[in-house]
Write an enzyme that holds these catalytic residues in place. Structure first.
Site, PDB file in Angstrom:
ATOM      1  N   THR A 185       1.252   1.442  -7.376  1.00 21.24           N
ATOM      2  CA  THR A 185       1.337   1.803  -5.969  1.00 21.24           C
ATOM      3  C   THR A 185       0.728   3.201  -5.822  1.00 21.24           C
ATOM      4  O   THR A 185       0.168   3.741  -6.785  1.00 21.24           O
ATOM      5  CB  THR A 185       2.801   1.752  -5.470  1.00 21.24           C
ATOM      6  OG1 THR A 185       2.813   1.969  -4.054  1.00 21.24           O
ATOM      7  CG2 THR A 185       3.671   2.809  -6.140  1.00 21.24           C
ATOM      8  N   VAL A 245      -0.953  -3.400  -0.824  1.00 21.95           N
ATOM      9  CA  VAL A 245      -1.780  -2.199  -0.753  1.00 21.95           C
ATOM     10  C   VAL A 245      -0.842  -1.009  -0.623  1.00 21.95           C
ATOM     11  O   VAL A 245       0.099  -1.034   0.173  1.00 21.95           O
ATOM     12  CB  VAL A 245      -2.743  -2.248   0.452  1.00 21.95           C
ATOM     13  CG1 VAL A 245      -3.609  -0.985   0.494  1.00 21.95           C
ATOM     14  CG2 VAL A 245      -3.611  -3.496   0.394  1.00 21.95           C
ATOM     15  N   CYS A 246      -1.090   0.014  -1.428  1.00 17.86           N
ATOM     16  CA  CYS A 246      -0.307   1.242  -1.349  1.00 17.86           C
ATOM     17  C   CYS A 246       1.186   0.926  -1.528  1.00 17.86           C
ATOM     18  O   CYS A 246       1.566   0.190  -2.436  1.00 17.86           O
ATOM     19  CB  CYS A 246      -0.620   1.945  -0.032  1.00 17.86           C
ATOM     20  SG  CYS A 246      -0.105   3.676   0.055  1.00 17.86           S
ATOM     21  N   THR A 247       2.029   1.440  -0.650  1.00 14.87           N
ATOM     22  CA  THR A 247       3.471   1.264  -0.816  1.00 14.87           C
ATOM     23  C   THR A 247       3.959  -0.113  -0.355  1.00 14.87           C
ATOM     24  O   THR A 247       5.162  -0.372  -0.354  1.00 14.87           O
ATOM     25  CB  THR A 247       4.243   2.356  -0.054  1.00 14.87           C
ATOM     26  OG1 THR A 247       3.814   2.370   1.312  1.00 14.87           O
ATOM     27  CG2 THR A 247       4.003   3.712  -0.686  1.00 14.87           C
ATOM     28  N   ALA A 287      -3.302   0.850  -5.399  1.00 19.88           N
ATOM     29  CA  ALA A 287      -2.823   2.210  -5.169  1.00 19.88           C
ATOM     30  C   ALA A 287      -3.039   2.578  -3.699  1.00 19.88           C
ATOM     31  O   ALA A 287      -3.044   1.713  -2.829  1.00 19.88           O
ATOM     32  CB  ALA A 287      -3.538   3.166  -6.110  1.00 19.88           C
TER      33      ALA A 287
END
Length: 317
Positions: A122, A102-104, A155
């Protein structure tokens, strides 16, 4: 029962953890023995999220159960990751049936070599860094999530919920995912290829009020006359001056902005209404179903009818 192991570390983004966790917990409540959710940090000690929230893990990573789904959240703690955490991911990531970031969190997977040769995404603000630091990864900055085989990356922040819902739908079926989405008061489900930004967010807001008013007019009247000449008249500028000023202040041409708004409008109608393709093509400014079909195929790779079959929620009950 599928074990979902969520990796914790100092500086983690709390929503990257709790968003997917609530989806899987909701699935477990809906159907007993579907998921066993565990959290773990390197040493088993509590971790402080980037917001200041403290999370207490269930295990050390060394003692954690072997996961079916290994979920790696993002946050400030991924900027200078602990080498021991990267080593653990490198050693244990290949053994998980499903790898999720998730995300970074994608930066941690990439640092462990787990994204090499794969397509991934990301948070939009870190896509350039991911591509620069890990050239073996095919970075796609646009979608809210990407699935490439057993690896799924999402993202920023709330897109982790979208991805988790998609995984639950794979595991337990659409009805279960729909029940969870309703409980969390979220959509089932934003398609993975939906852009991280709406057209209005992706483009800059014009500085001058007449151009801002034109942007608003376009968004509210996608089926209207949105030619450069018509928009220029609304802004009280010559067409040539308007086109130059619009691109200078928004970062995109009037034509591309209009195309994006119309496509976004048509997608919402296909997902949320029973209206026919012909009616939607007129309401969205395409004029004919064929013109809308060409726009969909060019941008999304699927015709409107196929898009609706894939992404319109099934009727409840």
């Amino acid at each position: 029962m599928r074990t979902v192991l969520i990796v914790l570390f100092d500086g983690v983004q709390s929503l990257d953890v709790t968003g997917p966790l609530e989806v899987f917990a909701g699935a477990e409540a809906h159907r007993a023995d579907s998921y066993r959710i565990r959290t773990a940090s390197l040493d088993g000690a509590p971790v402080r999220c980037s917001s200041g929230l403290v999370l207490v893990p269930d295990h050390t990573l060394a003692e954690a159960p072997a996961p079916h789904t290994l979920l790696v959240p993002g946050g400030r703690g991924t900027r200078n990751p602990d080498p021991l955490l990267v080593d653990w991911l490198c050693a244990h990531g290949p053994g998980a049936e499903r790898l999720v970031s998730v995300c970074t969190g994608a930066i941690l997977l990439a640092a462990a070599g787990l994204l090499d040769g794969r397509r991934a995404t990301t948070h939009w603000a870190y896509c350039d860094r991911l591509a620069r630091d890990h050239p073996a990864v095919e970075v796609d900055p646009d979608p809210i999530y990407v699935r490439d085989g057993r690896v799924a990356t999402s993202a920023g922040v709330t897109s982790g919920i979208d991805l988790a819902l998609a995984l639950v739908e794979d595991d337990l079926g659409r009805a279960a995912a729909l029940t969870i989405a309703r409980h969390l008061v979220v959509f089932l489900r934003r398609p993975g290829n939906q852009a991280q930004f709406s057209v209005q967010l992706a483009a800059q807001t014009a500085r001058r009020e007449p151009l801002r008013e034109v942007q608003q007019w376009i968004s509210e009247h996608p089926g209207g006359d949105l030619s450069v000449e018509s928009l220029a008249a609304r802004a009280r500028l010559s067409p040539r001056h308007f086109a130059r000023a619009f691109q200078a202040e928004t970062g995109t041409t009037p034509g591309r902005y209009v195309e994006g708004v119309r496509l976004e409008h048509a997608r919402r109608l296909l997902e949320d209404t029973p209206d026919g393709v012909e009616e939607i093509s007129r309401a969205s400014g395409y004029g004919t179903p064929e013109a809308m079909r060409r726009a969909f195929v060019k941008t999304l790779g699927s015709a409107p009818a196929e898009y609706r079959r894939r992404f319109r929620p099934a009727p409840a009950g």
